[in-house]
Design a protein around this motif. Structure first.
Motif: not given
Length: 404
Positions: A27-35, A304-308, A310-313
């Motif tokens: 949910a957080y990644s969708f909020s940060a990067y849009g849809r 790890l790619l997702f985690a990286a 997410l940190a950017l998000a």
């Protein structure tokens, strides 16, 4: 591995406490990067990481079970996945009870094992000092090792994925994350030191069960029994939780409209039935590759790619929604998110071409699914099933060719 896991846990603590719902990181990644396609592909990668982690634990369970009785590894691993799929379909409460008691028993057994092994090991200053000679010249080999074994730390991420089902998540999620990482890292350091100290590297490098080998080498059949039971509990409990976590991510992606609505259907106990079944099926497919190292590299690189990202998000959300309630705020911002991104990509570099190739294939599959989600809903489900079936057949043919 412990340092990187700690950095990622700090990111997850802010994410999950800010968005305390099922699949919080999704949910957080969708909020940060849009849809757009980016957040969905990242979610898709995160799901792959959990699926690979489940496959490793299923194989590990079968391997340590063979210490007690001769069993065929792959059939046992697959049977365990099917069993835990049924347990997951019963609901979260049952899993919570199993997880709580298994964790207590596991820590007790592991503590007794360490006491026995330590009492049978003679420590000398010169031998201890010799272990650290040449450590810094081989510094980058640490990242190669982390690329292989980081899956051992991934379990902590489950705390954030179940944020909606945790009491007082604002306080308990950060506390649970840091406690788990601290205890896990400490245990791995102690066990790793004992293994390297007591065993010749020639034996250690060729062993599939180094802790069992350590117990046998120290002449303790009781310690061998204890560590085998501990490994069974640890791998079984991790698999049980992994099916739970990854199914919630599939459910969250379906809620966002990127997967067919069938994955949103829940039982009376609130369990996403078809999400659980789909995840268990994917875990079994990875088990059939019969390559632990490949599964580990694939899972670690995707996670790890997702985690990286997410940190950017998190950095994006600090600017995009500065007034969002954040019960836990990442300290030393933006140093910790930037360090997380740098370390994660450095470890990914060591995962190998084969894992990176299949990571790309999985990402392309995710992109295709994203494109199909833009179609009319009645047509989407048929397109998804058709493409997924074709993908499974292609993977099976490739793995068969590699095996032959």
């Amino acid at each position: 591995g412990g340092v990187l896991a700690f950095l990622i846990s700090v990111i997850y603590a802010e994410v999950a406490s800010s968005v305390p719902e099922a699949g919080a990181s999704v949910a957080y990644s969708f909020s940060a990067y849009g849809r757009g396609p980016v957040p969905f592909i990242l979610t898709w990668l995160s799901i792959l990481g959990n699926i690979a982690y489940g496959s490793i634990n299923a194989i590990g369970f079968a391997l340590y079970l063979s210490v007690f009785v001769a069993v065929p590894l792959l059939p046992v691993a697959i049977g365990l996945v099917l069993l835990f799929m049924l347990v997951n379909l019963k609901g979260v409460k049952e899993i919570g009870s199993i997880g709580k008691w298994s964790a207590l028993v596991l820590l007790t057994l592991l503590g007794i094992f360490l006491v026995i092994i330590t009492s049978k090991t003679s420590f000398t200053f010169h031998q201890t000092a010799a272990l650290f000679q040449g450590f810094f010249p081989g510094f980058f080999s640490i990242f190669g090792g982390t690329a292989l074994i980081f899956s051992a730390f991934i379990g902590f991420e489950g705390v954030s994925s179940l944020a909606q089902e945790i009491k007082d998540p604002n306080k308990n999620i950060p506390r649970a994350l840091f406690t788990v990482i601290g205890i896990t890292t400490l245990l791995y350091v102690i066990i790793g030191f004992l293994v390297v100290y007591a065993l010749p590297l020639s034996l250690l490098s060729s062993s599939e069960a180094p802790l069992s080998l350590l117990a046998i080498n120290q002449g303790s059949s009781i310690a061998n029994l204890l560590i085998s039971l501990t490994a069974l509990l640890a791998s079984g409990g991790a698999l049980l939780m992994d099916i739970l976590i990854s199914s919630r991510k599939v459910y969250a992606a379906a809620e966002q409209g990127f997967l067919p609505k069938i994955f949103q259907k829940v039982s009376l106990s609130g369990t996403p039935i078809f999400s659980v079944i789909a995840v268990a099926t994917a875990i079994i497919l990875l088990i059939l590759t019969d390559s632990v190292s490949f599964i580990a590299y694939l899972g670690n690189s995707s996670y790890l790619l997702f985690a990286a990202m997410l940190a950017l998000a998190l950095m994006i959300m600090r600017k995009k929604r500065p007034y969002l309630e954040r019960p836990f705020r990442t300290p030393f911002f933006p140093a910790i998110p930037l360090a997380t991104i740098a370390c994660a990509f450095l470890v990914i570099f060591f995962t190998g071409l084969s894992a990176l190739f299949w990571l790309l294939v999985w990402s392309l599959l995710g992109f295709v699914i994203y494109l199909t989600s833009l179609l009319e809903r009645k047509r989407l489900i048929w397109v998804f099933y058709g493409f997924f079936s074709a993908f499974v057949v292609i993977c099976f043919l490739i793995f068969s060719a590699l095996g032959s």
